[in-house]
Write a protein that holds these residues in place. Sequence first.
Motif, PDB file in Angstrom:
ATOM      1  N   GLU A   1      -3.561  -5.389   1.552  1.00 50.23           N
ATOM      2  CA  GLU A   1      -3.058  -5.784   0.098  1.00 50.23           C
ATOM      3  C   GLU A   1      -3.391  -4.804  -0.887  1.00 50.23           C
ATOM      4  O   GLU A   1      -2.529  -4.446  -1.625  1.00 50.23           O
TER       5      GLU A   1
ATOM      6  N   LEU B   1      -0.664  -2.812  -3.127  1.00 50.44           N
ATOM      7  CA  LEU B   1      -0.400  -2.704  -4.437  1.00 50.44           C
ATOM      8  C   LEU B   1      -0.572  -1.372  -5.084  1.00 50.44           C
ATOM      9  O   LEU B   1       0.121  -0.968  -5.934  1.00 50.44           O
TER      10      LEU B   1
ATOM     11  N   LEU C   1       2.745   0.479  -4.349  1.00 44.85           N
ATOM     12  CA  LEU C   1       3.722  -0.492  -5.396  1.00 44.85           C
ATOM     13  C   LEU C   1       3.799   0.280  -6.918  1.00 44.85           C
ATOM     14  O   LEU C   1       4.930   0.458  -7.385  1.00 44.85           O
ATOM     15  N   ALA C   2       2.463   0.216  -7.295  1.00 41.71           N
ATOM     16  CA  ALA C   2       2.256   0.654  -8.845  1.00 41.71           C
ATOM     17  C   ALA C   2       3.151   1.821  -9.144  1.00 41.71           C
ATOM     18  O   ALA C   2       3.730   1.783 -10.211  1.00 41.71           O
TER      19      ALA C   2
ATOM     20  N   LEU D   1       0.912 -11.977  -1.602  1.00 42.01           N
ATOM     21  CA  LEU D   1       0.819 -11.482  -2.895  1.00 42.01           C
ATOM     22  C   LEU D   1       1.622 -11.905  -3.973  1.00 42.01           C
ATOM     23  O   LEU D   1       1.035 -12.026  -5.136  1.00 42.01           O
TER      24      LEU D   1
ATOM     25  N   LEU E   1       0.723 -11.520  -7.995  1.00 39.88           N
ATOM     26  CA  LEU E   1       0.256 -10.208  -8.350  1.00 39.88           C
ATOM     27  C   LEU E   1       1.520  -9.311  -8.094  1.00 39.88           C
ATOM     28  O   LEU E   1       1.655  -8.378  -8.884  1.00 39.88           O
ATOM     29  N   ILE E   2       2.736 -10.005  -7.514  1.00 39.96           N
ATOM     30  CA  ILE E   2       4.022  -9.073  -7.459  1.00 39.96           C
ATOM     31  C   ILE E   2       5.023 -10.171  -7.758  1.00 39.96           C
ATOM     32  O   ILE E   2       4.924 -11.349  -7.469  1.00 39.96           O
TER      33      ILE E   2
ATOM     34  N   TRP F   1      10.681  -5.488  -4.963  1.00 42.83           N
ATOM     35  CA  TRP F   1       9.220  -5.844  -5.325  1.00 42.83           C
ATOM     36  C   TRP F   1       8.704  -5.227  -6.605  1.00 42.83           C
ATOM     37  O   TRP F   1       8.955  -3.915  -6.537  1.00 42.83           O
TER      38      TRP F   1
ATOM     39  N   THR G   1       5.201  -5.024  -9.346  1.00 42.63           N
ATOM     40  CA  THR G   1       3.694  -5.729  -9.669  1.00 42.63           C
ATOM     41  C   THR G   1       4.268  -6.594 -11.013  1.00 42.63           C
ATOM     42  O   THR G   1       5.215  -6.339 -11.707  1.00 42.63           O
TER      43      THR G   1
ATOM     44  N   GLU H   1       2.461  -6.780 -13.591  1.00 43.56           N
ATOM     45  CA  GLU H   1       2.277  -5.820 -15.037  1.00 43.56           C
ATOM     46  C   GLU H   1       3.700  -5.006 -15.180  1.00 43.56           C
ATOM     47  O   GLU H   1       4.059  -4.826 -16.128  1.00 43.56           O
ATOM     48  N   HIS H   2       4.184  -4.477 -14.092  1.00 45.59           N
ATOM     49  CA  HIS H   2       5.218  -3.657 -14.434  1.00 45.59           C
ATOM     50  C   HIS H   2       6.531  -4.473 -14.776  1.00 45.59           C
ATOM     51  O   HIS H   2       7.337  -4.040 -15.762  1.00 45.59           O
TER      52      HIS H   2
ATOM     53  N   PRO I   1      -0.727  -8.902 -16.698  1.00 46.15           N
ATOM     54  CA  PRO I   1      -0.827  -9.816 -15.754  1.00 46.15           C
ATOM     55  C   PRO I   1      -0.527 -11.140 -16.234  1.00 46.15           C
ATOM     56  O   PRO I   1      -0.487 -11.445 -17.416  1.00 46.15           O
TER      57      PRO I   1
END
Length: 401
Positions: free
Chosen positions: A130, A134, A137-138, A181, A186-187, A203, A205, A207-208, A213
């Motif tokens: 996991e 992440l 992905l970020a 996730l 989280l995503i 997908w 995050t 945040e993105h 969050p």
Amino acid sequence: MRRIGVRERRARLGARHLLASSAASVEEAAAAVVGLHSSDPATVFLSSWARVDRFEPAELEDALYVRRSLVRMLGMRRTLFVVPVELAPVMHEACTKALIPGQRARLVRMLEEQGVAPPGRGEAWLARVEAATLAALAPRGEATARELTADVPELGAKLTFGEGKTWAGTMGVSTRVLFLLATEGLIVRTRPLGAWTSGQYRWATVEHRLGAPLAEVDHAQACSELLGRWLRSFGPATMTDIRWWTGWTAAQAKATLVALDAAAVRMGDDTGYVFPDDLDPVGDADPWVALLPGLDPTTMGWKDRGWYLGEHAAELFDRTGNAGPTVWANGRAVGAWGQTEEGDVVVELFARLDPASRRRLDAERERLAAWFGDVRIRPRFATPLGKELATHSGGPRAGTR
């Protein structure tokens, strides 16, 4: 005790679900029904078409991917919804969080039993993968499962499911890890890989996608906010309806009703609940008809459905409780519809409509067929009657049983 009969319930449904009138935006439509079902990718677009004046797919795509006023997230009953962005942390706290322990334990068990992770080390293996997912992905911003698997090779391992069943098969570990996730908040899913009918998503995050969050919300406050919104749109509703829609225990449902100071009303032989300031009688809405897609939030809104389905649940729902496309008139489901390979929108009615309603229905069929253009859809959860209509040939059908 105030009594609310079937006729008034149907009037409330038409007005509050924006079927007797039109919404000005997709945000308004989603808020009116506390989220649009998105398990079938076409549903959210067709639910918007049924409610938003002059709706085009680009408007929903803009809200989801440019304005980011709507977000696609896992919610009630482990179902995918498109909801107003301000509702996302509320829905997550009130419903989705409760799914995490079970989903995580299930995946750990599968990883260990199928030899993907060493015995007794499934949790550590999952936590590491996991974190790596992440981290991969970020910097990408958005990515597909295939792209993430290239960065995190463990995601490419295979899991089997349904052994001995007709639906048995295999799936990549990426499917389960990304689902977990998402359940953990989280995503989120972003743009599909294909057109708006595609169910394969990129997908990102949270945040993105949302800029931060998910906000922390007090659990009791989140439950009150979510159920309060739902009662405004779907009330009166029985305890059975409330527990089914939320997925809550009886204790959680009762506690939240108390916190809302909900008023009890009589609904036939049942007890229902509304807000204390929602007891005034509601008159009939102007006559209306609607063509709603499979899994539309109105069709799926209650567990006790006889007051709007009559005795036709077996024809309008599949065996696992998923609604197919439905024809509505003045607050009740009166038939089913489908799209043929030629693009015609065809219907099967369970009751005769008055001439004015029949004209409205014919106009809606023509409007939907024109809106589809060259697009062809097939409901992900098709009913036997829906399959029959989709295979109809020989010109537009508008039969009555």
